[in-house]
Scaffold this active site. Structure first.
Site, PDB file in Angstrom:
ATOM      1  N   GLY A 149      16.981  -5.432  12.273  1.00 37.52           N
ATOM      2  CA  GLY A 149      16.611  -4.163  11.657  1.00 37.52           C
ATOM      3  C   GLY A 149      16.092  -3.145  12.545  1.00 37.52           C
ATOM      4  O   GLY A 149      14.901  -2.993  12.385  1.00 37.52           O
ATOM      5  N   GLY A 207      11.305  -1.149  12.986  1.00 39.17           N
ATOM      6  CA  GLY A 207      11.981  -2.222  13.979  1.00 39.17           C
ATOM      7  C   GLY A 207      11.925  -1.759  15.101  1.00 39.17           C
ATOM      8  O   GLY A 207      11.604  -2.444  16.104  1.00 39.17           O
ATOM      9  N   SER A 249       0.806  -2.256   8.723  1.00 40.60           N
ATOM     10  CA  SER A 249       0.545  -0.857   8.306  1.00 40.60           C
ATOM     11  C   SER A 249       0.351  -0.106   9.591  1.00 40.60           C
ATOM     12  O   SER A 249       0.001  -0.632  10.770  1.00 40.60           O
ATOM     13  CB  SER A 249      -0.696  -1.266   7.640  1.00 40.60           C
ATOM     14  OG  SER A 249      -1.230   0.091   7.370  1.00 40.60           O
ATOM     15  N   GLY A 302       2.542   2.837   9.838  1.00 39.91           N
ATOM     16  CA  GLY A 302       3.772   3.631   9.891  1.00 39.91           C
ATOM     17  C   GLY A 302       4.551   3.495  11.439  1.00 39.91           C
ATOM     18  O   GLY A 302       4.188   2.558  12.222  1.00 39.91           O
ATOM     19  N   LYS A 323      -1.791  -6.731   1.765  1.00 34.48           N
ATOM     20  CA  LYS A 323      -0.992  -5.531   2.487  1.00 34.48           C
ATOM     21  C   LYS A 323      -0.671  -4.485   0.967  1.00 34.48           C
ATOM     22  O   LYS A 323      -0.985  -3.480   1.385  1.00 34.48           O
ATOM     23  CB  LYS A 323       0.085  -5.723   3.150  1.00 34.48           C
ATOM     24  CG  LYS A 323       1.342  -4.327   3.407  1.00 34.48           C
ATOM     25  CD  LYS A 323       0.408  -3.329   4.413  1.00 34.48           C
ATOM     26  CE  LYS A 323       1.257  -2.407   4.896  1.00 34.48           C
ATOM     27  NZ  LYS A 323       2.010  -1.635   3.987  1.00 34.48           N
ATOM     28  N   HIS A 327      -4.067  -3.027   0.169  1.00 34.15           N
ATOM     29  CA  HIS A 327      -4.228  -2.077   1.182  1.00 34.15           C
ATOM     30  C   HIS A 327      -3.826  -0.777   0.976  1.00 34.15           C
ATOM     31  O   HIS A 327      -4.225   0.552   0.833  1.00 34.15           O
ATOM     32  CB  HIS A 327      -3.918  -2.436   2.580  1.00 34.15           C
ATOM     33  CG  HIS A 327      -3.667  -1.498   3.552  1.00 34.15           C
ATOM     34  ND1 HIS A 327      -2.506  -0.705   3.591  1.00 34.15           N
ATOM     35  CD2 HIS A 327      -4.441  -1.035   4.809  1.00 34.15           C
ATOM     36  CE1 HIS A 327      -2.677   0.160   4.629  1.00 34.15           C
ATOM     37  NE2 HIS A 327      -3.689  -0.084   5.443  1.00 34.15           N
ATOM     38  N   ASN A 328      -2.251  -0.686   0.435  1.00 34.27           N
ATOM     39  CA  ASN A 328      -1.641   0.198   0.212  1.00 34.27           C
ATOM     40  C   ASN A 328      -2.537   0.947  -1.102  1.00 34.27           C
ATOM     41  O   ASN A 328      -2.176   2.261  -1.298  1.00 34.27           O
ATOM     42  CB  ASN A 328      -0.125   0.041  -0.092  1.00 34.27           C
ATOM     43  CG  ASN A 328       0.567  -0.175   1.162  1.00 34.27           C
ATOM     44  OD1 ASN A 328      -0.173  -0.396   2.130  1.00 34.27           O
ATOM     45  ND2 ASN A 328       1.628   0.036   1.043  1.00 34.27           N
ATOM     46  N   GLU A 350      -5.133   2.843  -0.364  1.00 30.72           N
ATOM     47  CA  GLU A 350      -4.788   3.906   0.477  1.00 30.72           C
ATOM     48  C   GLU A 350      -4.491   4.976  -0.523  1.00 30.72           C
ATOM     49  O   GLU A 350      -4.928   6.123  -0.626  1.00 30.72           O
ATOM     50  CB  GLU A 350      -3.581   3.654   1.208  1.00 30.72           C
ATOM     51  CG  GLU A 350      -3.003   4.677   1.859  1.00 30.72           C
ATOM     52  CD  GLU A 350      -1.559   4.180   2.683  1.00 30.72           C
ATOM     53  OE1 GLU A 350      -1.651   3.160   3.359  1.00 30.72           O
ATOM     54  OE2 GLU A 350      -0.565   5.035   2.656  1.00 30.72           O
ATOM     55  N   ARG A 406      -0.702  10.817  -9.369  1.00 29.05           N
ATOM     56  CA  ARG A 406       0.667  11.171  -8.812  1.00 29.05           C
ATOM     57  C   ARG A 406       1.737  11.506  -9.796  1.00 29.05           C
ATOM     58  O   ARG A 406       2.661  12.305  -9.872  1.00 29.05           O
ATOM     59  CB  ARG A 406       1.294  10.355  -7.845  1.00 29.05           C
ATOM     60  CG  ARG A 406       0.344   9.913  -6.465  1.00 29.05           C
ATOM     61  CD  ARG A 406       1.183   9.098  -5.531  1.00 29.05           C
ATOM     62  NE  ARG A 406       0.141   8.793  -4.426  1.00 29.05           N
ATOM     63  CZ  ARG A 406       0.502   8.442  -3.091  1.00 29.05           C
ATOM     64  NH1 ARG A 406       1.948   8.054  -2.931  1.00 29.05           N
ATOM     65  NH2 ARG A 406      -0.383   8.099  -2.183  1.00 29.05           N
TER      66      ARG A 406
END
Ligand code: NBP
Length: 483
Positions: A21, A26, A139, A141, A193, A196-197, A200, A297
């Protein structure tokens, strides 16, 4: 098979690691792994991308493969294959294609943002085939992937010893410590994770509420940039505060205005915040700060409705009778205290799920690996690490002595900020939700006595009494209500 090394060297040496990927994450992860001395084989469904990627990186220890068969054959045993494709069905499709090509004990790693329940399903499925599966949250990006992400790998403990040298070398480092630990079995890595998001989301919304108050109080964008830059030097130091200062400094080349003023106030989301809310509801854990952030949001996305409502529904005219410096200090405290509540809730959820699933989570370790590489990296995560290292059985982060002192010393400013926002008609859903959690948690008595009376009244749900031992239930023959 194509490679950027001489054919003899790659023919004789099998690759240490393989990645499937070659989109943005990747490619950057491959370059990171390769830069630590490992030889990496790569495969992408669309072969042109493999060719382009290998050609763009001459002289590196990369082995580009046109077929999955060649890719698998190019790897040393036990194979370590990381999938970095779009989360969801593509991960299952790649796994199905891989299975017939692999040998017992090979390790398949899914480094995408997969839902942890999918990871649990894949873990069991591959285990049944004699293969090992690691769901690893990554994490940070694009930049994190290239320079050092925070990595949250789950899966069988036996995979950790095999993966550790690669994961530790590519992860971000803080005080010399790599931002990766084995989180736990099964879906534990992707679960952590996901939270975590969610955290965030909370951090971002809290910062936006601080900005919103400053804007309503008449601060210029440059003044606000200076505040966030200064906060980034103190106890609020974090990546998100840092980029907020930089974002506020940015000018729009077309108009010369601050760029943020030209950006439409309509936020998107990819779903990990909602996954966190669903999980919290299932576990009956309060994550009201994250909840407020997700809902903020959603409301922001209803821009057209809000424009109509802004003409029809009234509110106060904002008027701030406070010195700018004093307001900055109070908002600082409101932000800090709300952030503590947000992490308290997030860790409460992690702890609850960890116990339920018997994942054996190291909460201090989790806070410690979030100190680098990831979007929520922040100075104060050291304090959370310390709190859980000092007391592994800590029931609620707010009860840790450091956080007690912090909340006790900020709570007055915090409530003044929420009151100021409410009286000026400025929405601060995450500040408000955090404060309500704090006040509810510290309340010796809540109005749930009346609630129990109501439940018993209409549904004979019974209640316990303050003057009788816990666990004894009572019912009252309430008067009949007509109509
Ligand atoms: P994308 O999520 O955009 O996925 C693109 C990749 O998936 C391409 O290599 C594509 O191959 C491949 N792919 C797809 Br789509 N369907 C496939 C299939 N059926 N079989 C094989 N390959 C398939 O890539 P990304 O943005 O690099 O993210 C990768 C993962 O990392 C995702 O789970 C993402 O949520 C996660 N993540 C991303 C970030 C970020 O900042 N972008 C951060 C953290 C985590 P093709 O070239 O042939 O179309």
């Amino acid at each position: 098979m194509k490679d950027t090394m001489s054919s003899t060297s790659t023919e004789s040496k099998k690759s240490d690691f393989g990645l499937i990927g070659l989109a943005v994450m990747g490619q950057n992860l491959v370059l990171n792994v390769e830069s630590r001395g490992f030889q990496v084989s790569v495969f992408n469904r669309t072969t042109d991308k493999t060719d382009e990627f290998v050609a763009k990186n001459p002289g590196k220890k990369l082995v580009g493969c046109d077929t999955l068969e060649a890719f698998v054959q190019s790897l040393a045993l036990p194979r370590k294959i990381q999938i970095m494709v779009k989360a969801g069905a593509p991960v299952d499709q790649v796994i199905e294609q891989l299975i017939p090509l692999l040998d017992k004990d090979d390790i398949v790693i899914d480094g995408g943002n997969s839902l942890y329940t999918d990871t649990e399903r894949r873990d069991a499925y591959l285990a049944g085939k004699g293969l090992r599966f690691v769901g690893a949250g990554v994490s940070g990006g694009e930049e994190g992937a290239r320079k050092g992400p925070a990595i949250m790998p789950g899966g069988p403990a036996s995979t950790w010893e095999v993966m550790k040298p690669i994961f530790e070398s590519i992860a971000a480092k803080v005080d010399g410590e790599p931002c990766v630990i084995h989180i736990g079995p099964g879906g534990a890595g992707h679960y952590v994770k996901m939270i975590h998001n969610g955290i965030e989301y909370g951090d971002m919304q809290l910062i936006c509420e601080a900005y919103s108050l400053f804007k309503a109080a008449g601060f210029t964008t440059d003044e606000m940039a200076a505040i966030f830059n200064e906060w980034n030097e103190g106890d609020l130091q974090s990546y998100l505060i840092q980029i907020t200062g930089k974002a506020l400094e940015q000018k729009d080349p077309e108009t010369g205005n601050a760029l943020v003023d030209m950006i439409l106030d309509k936020a998107g989301q990819k779903g990990t915040g909602q996954w966190t809310l669903i999980n919290a509801a299932e576990q009956a854990i309060v994550i009201s700060t994250i909840n407020a952030a997700v809902e903020a949001r959603v409301l922001s996305s209803q821009k057209k409705q809000r424009v109509v409502a802004s003409k029809l529904l009234q509110g106060p005219k904002p008027a701030f009778s406070i010195e700018k410096k004093a307001l900055v200090d109070k908002v600082h405290d409101a932000l800090y205290a709300s952030k503590v509540v947000s992490y308290t809730q997030g860790f409460d959820l992690i702890k609850t799920m960890g116990e339920k699933k018997q994942w054996g989570l190291d909460l201090g370790g989790i806070a410690s690996i979030w100190r680098g590489g990831c979007i929520i990296r922040a100075r104060f995560l050291n304090r959370i690490t310390d709190a859980y290292r000092n007391d592994k059985a800590l029931t609620n982060l707010m009860l840790d002595p450091f956080f007690q002192d912090l909340l006790n010393s900020t709570q007055q400013n915090w409530r003044e900020v929420v009151a100021m926002a409410v009286s000026n008609g400025i929405p601060v859903p995450a500040f408000g939700a955090s404060l309500a959690y704090y006040d509810s948690y510290r309340a010796e008595r809540l109005p749930a006595n009346l609630l129990q009376a109501q439940r018993d009244f209409f549904g004979a749900h019974t209640y316990e009494r303050v003057d009788k031992p816990e666990g004894q239930f009572f019912h009252t023959a309430w008067p009949e209500v007509i109509g």
